[in-house]
Design an enzyme around this catalytic site. Structure first.
Site, PDB file in Angstrom:
ATOM      1  N   CYS A   1       0.843  -1.196   0.000  1.00 36.17           N
ATOM      2  CA  CYS A   1       0.000   0.000   0.000  1.00 36.17           C
ATOM      3  C   CYS A   1       0.880   1.249   0.000  1.00 36.17           C
ATOM      4  O   CYS A   1       1.434   1.633   1.032  1.00 36.17           O
ATOM      5  CB  CYS A   1      -0.929   0.019   1.215  1.00 36.17           C
TER       6      CYS A   1
ATOM      7  N   CYS B   1      -0.144   4.029   2.472  1.00 38.03           N
ATOM      8  CA  CYS B   1       0.207   3.727   3.861  1.00 38.03           C
ATOM      9  C   CYS B   1       1.717   3.789   4.070  1.00 38.03           C
ATOM     10  O   CYS B   1       2.178   4.260   5.113  1.00 38.03           O
ATOM     11  CB  CYS B   1      -0.338   2.359   4.263  1.00 38.03           C
TER      12      CYS B   1
END
Length: 177
Positions: free
Chosen positions: A131, A134
């Site tokens: 991700c 993130c």
């Protein structure tokens, strides 16, 4: 199961993983909490029961129960957040970026571990789960909390090796090796 047993279970073609597993778990720029919390969180993210068991077996004399639990919290929350925020980041629908997630994340503050350590674990799991949003967020936080580039590289190397060991063991089992 121990780390040594895990290493001996790796097929010959994964010799580099055997060597790397030892070296990434003994990096001087990381504390024991940072090393073993990262190892546990990324093992959980990599989802291989043998790897999780081997890492867990090594934890008893290395980090306390609060940090073990916090590493599990990081793995579980990132398992959820990495999917959600990866979708938000990759979706062509711009509205998702401004919509409230509405997902409970109380563990991000109630975990009981050092804030830097928890962020390093979250960063490593985010790397495993791929991700970008993130990774960017947690990397920003770890630098804000005083991490060095060498510490960030070290936890990402742990994540890479733990994930590769998990894949090699699963591949060997599927191939009957």
């Amino acid at each position: 199961m121990s780390i040594e047993t895990l290493k001996s279970a790796l097929p010959d073609y994964a010799k580099d993983l055997r060597l790397n597993l030892s070296s990434v778990l003994s990096q001087p720029m990381l504390s024991a909490n940072q090393t073993w919390g990262t190892a546990l969180a990324t093992a959980i993210a990599a989802r291989n029961p043998a790897v999780i068991a081997a890492i867990n077996a090594e934890l008893a004399d290395k980090i306390d129960a609060t940090n073990v639990n916090a590493a599990k919290v990081a793995a579980s929350l990132m398992g959820m957040n990495n999917i959600y925020y990866r979708y938000v980041h990759l979706s062509p629908t711009a509205d998702f970026k401004t919509m409230r997630a509405g997902l409970r994340m109380n563990g991000m503050v109630g975990h009981g571990a050092d804030g830097l350590d928890f962020e390093l674990w979250s960063l490593a799991v985010s790397a495993v789960n791929g991700c970008g949003m993130c990774i960017e967020s947690h990397e920003h936080e770890v630098f804000k909390k005083g991490a060095t580039k060498e510490q960030v590289q070290a936890v990402v190397k742990i994540a890479a090796v733990i994930t590769a060991v998990s894949a090699a063991l699963e591949g060997a089992a599927a191939l009957g090796e």
